[in-house]
Write an enzyme that holds these catalytic residues in place. Structure first.
Site, short mmCIF file in Angstrom:
data_model
loop_
_atom_site.label_atom_id
_atom_site.label_comp_id
_atom_site.label_asym_id
_atom_site.label_seq_id
_atom_site.Cartn_x
_atom_site.Cartn_y
_atom_site.Cartn_z
CG ASN A 38 50.70 34.08 38.38
OD1 ASN A 38 50.57 33.11 39.13
ND2 ASN A 38 51.73 34.91 38.45
CE LYS A 86 50.72 37.60 40.77
NZ LYS A 86 51.16 38.97 40.96
CG HIS A 141 55.73 36.25 38.36
ND1 HIS A 141 55.82 37.11 39.42
CD2 HIS A 141 54.59 36.58 37.69
CE1 HIS A 141 54.76 37.93 39.40
NE2 HIS A 141 54.00 37.62 38.37
CD GLU A 190 54.35 38.24 42.50
OE1 GLU A 190 53.92 37.07 42.48
OE2 GLU A 190 53.64 39.22 42.18
CD GLU A 198 53.33 39.60 34.73
OE1 GLU A 198 52.09 39.65 34.78
OE2 GLU A 198 54.01 38.87 35.48
N GLY A 253 49.92 44.19 41.03
CA GLY A 253 49.20 44.20 42.29
C GLY A 253 49.01 45.58 42.90
CB SER A 263 47.06 46.80 37.82
OG SER A 263 47.80 46.73 39.03
#
Ligand code: 13P
Length: 248
Positions: A10, A12, A95, A97, A165, A171, A211
Site C-alpha cells: 500500500n 498510501k 484502511h 487511515e 492491521e 507506521g 511495520s
C-alpha cells in the site's frame, strides 16, 4: 488446505510518476516466486501508469479506495468500473487511515466492499483496533464488529482477502509480535467461521499489516493463520522484494 501466500503493498499518498515507475522497476527486475500473489496499491492517479509499467504476471494492481456507487455526481470519488477501466483488478477498503481520519463507518466500508465485488474487483478488506481499544481489551470485539458489517451483506467471500492491521502498529516501527498476530488471526478466523461458515473461513486469507519490513517478515513464517502481509512504508523500497520472498 493451503492458502496461497499473499503480499500487498500500500503506497498510501506517496509517490510521483518517476518514483512509482522506480518502485515497480524493483519488482520487474526481480526474480519473483511464482507461488506468491502480489498486489500493489499506488495512489489512484498512478493506477494506469502502474498497469502499463508492471511486467510481472504475479503482480496485480489495486486502488486504495473506491466509492460504493457507479459513475455519477460524486465529486472526487472513484468508482470500481473506472479502476477496472485502467486495468487494475483489486481495491483496498476500510484502511484504518480512512476509518479514523476520514471517519468511514463500518457500514460504509461494507457497502463499498460489496459494490466493488459486484463490479468485479477483488477486495483487501482492512480491519484492526486502535491502541485505546487494545488497552481496553476489546481487540476482537472491534475486529468482529468491522467484519460483521461486511458479512451481514456479503455471503461469498471468495474474492476477499482480510488484512488485520492494528492501528498502533501502522507506521510506528512497532510490529505486533508473530505470536500476538497469530493469536489474533486465529481468533478472527474462528469468528468468521460463525458468520460466513467454516469452509469460507478456512479458505479466506488473513494478512498481517503494521511495520512489516524486509527483516521481521521472516519471523512470521511458521504462523499458521498469517497468510501474508499488507505493507506500507517498506513497499516503497527494494526490501519489498525480501518480504515477497520471506516464505521461501
Ligand atoms: P506500515 O507498513 O508503514 O506500518 O503501514 C502498514 C499499512 O497501513 C499498510 O496498509
Amino acid at each position: 488446505m493451503a492458502r496461497q501466500f499473499f503480499v500487498g503493498g500500500n503506497f498510501k499518498m506517496n509517490g510521483t510518476k518517476e518514483s512509482v515507475k522506480k518502485i515497480i522497476g524493483y519488482l520487474n527486475d526481480s526474480d519473483l516466486p511464482a507461488q506468491v500473489e502480489v498486489v500493489i496499491a499506488p495512489p489512484a492517479l498512478y493506477l494506469g501508469l502502474a498497469v502499463e509499467v508492471n511486467t510481472q504476471k504475479t503482480v496485480a494492481i489495486a486502488a486504495q479506495n473506491v466509492f460504493d456507487k457507479d459513475a455519477g455526481a460524486f465529486t472526487g470519488e472513484i468508482c470500481p468500473a473506472q479502476v477496472k477501466d485502467l486495468g487494475a483488478t483489486w481495491t483496498l477498503t476500510g484502511h484504518s487511515e480512512r476509518r479514523t481520519i476520514i471517519k468511514e463507518s463500518d457500514e460504509f466500508v461494507a457497502n463499498k466492499t460489496k459494490f466493488a465485488l459486484e463490479q468485479g474487483l477483488s477486495v483487501i478488506l482492512c480491519i484492526g483496533e486502535t491502541l485505546e481499544e487494545r488497552k481496553a481489551g476489546i481487540t476482537l470485539d472491534v475486529c468482529a464488529r468491522q467484519l460483521d458489517a461486511a458479512s451481514k451483506i456479503i455471503s461469498d467471500w471468495t474474492n476477499i482477502v482480510v488484512a488485520y492491521e492494528p492501528v498502533w502498529a501502522i507506521g510506528t516501527g512497532l510490529a505486533a509480535t508473530p505470536d500476538d498476530a497469530q493469536e489474533t488471526h486465529k481468533a478472527i478466523r474462528a469468528h468468521l467461521a460463525t458468520t460466513i461458515g467454516e469452509k469460507q473461513a478456512a479458505e479466506v486469507r488473513i494478512l498481517y499489516g503494521g511495520s512489516v519490513n524486509g527483516k521481521n517478515a521472516k519471523e512470521f513464517k511458521d504462523k499458521a493463520d498469517v497468510d501474508g502481509f499488507l505493507v506500507g512504508g517498506a513497499s516503497l523500497k527494494p526490501e519489498f522484494v525480501d518480504i515477497i520472498k520471506s516464505r521461501l
